[in-house]
Every structure is written in C-alpha cells, then in structure tokens.
Design an enzyme around this catalytic site. Structure first.
Site, short mmCIF file in Angstrom:
data_model
loop_
_atom_site.label_atom_id
_atom_site.label_comp_id
_atom_site.label_asym_id
_atom_site.label_seq_id
_atom_site.Cartn_x
_atom_site.Cartn_y
_atom_site.Cartn_z
CG ASP A 57 29.25 3.40 34.88
OD1 ASP A 57 28.80 4.53 34.62
OD2 ASP A 57 29.78 3.11 35.98
CG ASN A 84 17.56 8.41 27.83
OD1 ASN A 84 16.75 9.30 28.05
ND2 ASN A 84 17.51 7.22 28.44
CB SER A 135 18.68 19.03 27.72
OG SER A 135 18.92 20.05 28.66
CE1 TYR A 149 18.35 16.31 35.78
CE2 TYR A 149 16.98 18.28 35.90
CZ TYR A 149 17.32 17.09 35.28
OH TYR A 149 16.64 16.69 34.16
CE LYS A 153 19.62 16.52 32.30
NZ LYS A 153 20.00 15.49 31.32
CB THR A 184 9.82 8.67 33.26
OG1 THR A 184 10.44 9.81 33.89
CG2 THR A 184 9.43 9.04 31.83
#
Length: 278
Positions: A57, A84, A135, A149, A153, A184
């Site tokens: 984690d 990632n 990123s 979010y 980034k 994805t």
C-alpha cells in the site's frame, strides 16, 4: 537486447499489469507490487523465476521503504522504477469529502514521492537508474470535476521538475508519463465518485460524471501501444522529461500551453514594471 530488472507499483490492472506482462514476455525480471497479491497468481505461476509479487500500500511510507529496500537486496540491481499506483477522483471541489481529498493526495502524491525517495539511495549507490512516473495529460491541463485529481498530478509534475535537476549528476534520470484517456479501468467504472450536490447537477460537468462512471465509456487511447512507448523510452538517452501519449493528450496539452504562453506574454509589461529600480 540486454534484460533489465524493474520495480513497478500498481500492477493489478491497467498500465501496471500490461507493462508487467510485456516485460516478462521479453525476458526481463519484475518486482510487481499491488494491494492484493492474488491478482497476479496466473502470471506468478508462469514466470515464477522472474516475477516477484509483493503486497504494498503506497500510502504506508514505512512499508514502501521496506519493500523497496528488500527488492534491491533481492535482485542486487534494479534498472527501472515505475511509480504507477494511483487513481482518479471525480467531483466538484465542494462535493468531495475531506477523507476523499486525503486519500487522493496520499496515494497519488505522497505515495509516489515515497517510492522515489526510497529508491534514490540505491540508485546513487549503483551509479544510476531510471524512473518512470505515471502522471497524466491532467498534469498539464484541467477539467471541471477533476480538481483534486489535477491537484495531485500537477503536484507530482512540480516535484519531478525539481528532482531531475537534483539527481542528474548521479546518473539518475526520470520521465513523466502523460497519457491521454486510455482504455484501462481508470475511468470505466473504477473512478472514485463524490456524492453529488444538487447545486452542481445542472452544470456542464454533470454529464461527464455519468460518462466516466459508465462501463461503456471507451476512450481513444490504446493502453498496449502506450505501454510499448513507455518501455521504449527507457532506451532513450538522455531520458525525455515528459512523454505525451495519445492524440487527445497532444492536442489538449498543446492548446493549454499555447494559451498560457499567450496570457503570459500579455502580462509582460506588468511583470517587468514590478522590478526594483536599483
């Protein structure tokens, strides 16, 4: 091609899973971390000699340090660290909860920083290494409803802008991977959604909420092709600071950067006028 040793976080799905599979297929060795070890059982059975699966984690900084230390000790040398692990949070800044904000920053920012910080002493000791940091085009542009979010980034991009200058003399290089929307699970039912407030339901981004949350959402980006370019970037020297992936990423980032430069130029006289006269 000479085989490499890789350390990759967030390998249960998406880019991390695809990258792990492609690297193993070509003969590389991977330390793959994820929250649930059983997600890679099939790969582990097939590549037991070159795949090392570890539960991690990334929000647990002490655990990150231990896992990274153990990975370098086990393999002796790691060529590439791929940070990632991360996820998206959708909601107006007024809608997201305090807990959601903390979780987003802890995972996408502090977790990424912890992984890199844990790897740096080892990279220095072995005389170099490569970092790939996931990123997003969202580290250069912003959409309504993704404020937290984007905050994560944009923060990690600023961190790496500084980091690459600090570690260049040690032979350590890094690339910020900036994909556009890809096929994805990131935005196809897996994105965390805030509880909506009535006041924001008539605004344009409310429709985006429905699209992102739906399993039928199909972005333009091909994750297999994107992962291919991520892996190929490790052979490029010097390392590219950024790697834009997807026509949407190129277009939207280009528009945003051009607009920011235009606005900056419009303020040139004001900026210069505020210098001290002597």
């Amino acid at each position: 091609m000479m085989s490499r040793n890789w350390f990759i976080t967030g390998t249960s799905s998406g880019f991390g899973r695809i990258m792990t599979e492609r690297l193993l297929e070509r003969g590389d060795t991977v330390v793959a971390t994820l929250r649930r070890r059983d997600a890679l059982d099939a790969l582990q059975a097939r590549y037991s000699d070159r795949l090392h699966v570890v539960a991690l984690d990334v929000t647990d900084t002490q655990m990150v340090r231990q896992v990274v230390d153990q990975a370098f000790a086990r393999l002796g040398h790691i060529d590439v660290v791929v940070s990632n692990a991360g996820y998206g949070l959708f909601g107006a800044v007024e809608e997201v909860s305090d807990a959601q904000i903390r979780d987003q920053i802890n995972t996408n920012v502090i977790g990424s920083i912890a992984v890199v910080r844990a790897a740096l002493p080892h990279f220095r000791a072995q005389g170099g290494g490569r970092i790939l940091q996931l990123s997003s085009m969202g580290g250069q542009i912003a959409f309504p409803g993704l404020g937290l979010y984007h905050a994560s980034k944009w923060a990690i991009e600023g961190f790496f802008e500084s980091l690459v200058q600090e570690v260049a003399s040690f032979g350590i290089e890094a690339t910020l991977i900036e994909p556009g929307a890809a096929r994805t699970q990131f935005g196809r039912g897996s994105m965390v959604m805030s509880d909506p407030l009535e006041a924001y339901q008539t605004l344009p981004f409310s429709a985006r909420r429905e699209v992102l949350a739906h399993e039928s959402y199909t972005p333009i980006g091909d994750p297999e092709k994107m992962v291919h370019e991520m892996i190929a970037s490790v052979d490029v020297s010097p390392a590219p600071l950024r790697l834009a992936l997807g026509s949407d990423a190129y277009r939207l980032m280009h528009e945003a950067l051009a607009k920011r430069l235009e606005l900056l130029e419009a303020q040139k006289d004001i900026a210069v006028s505020t210098d001290a006269s002597s």
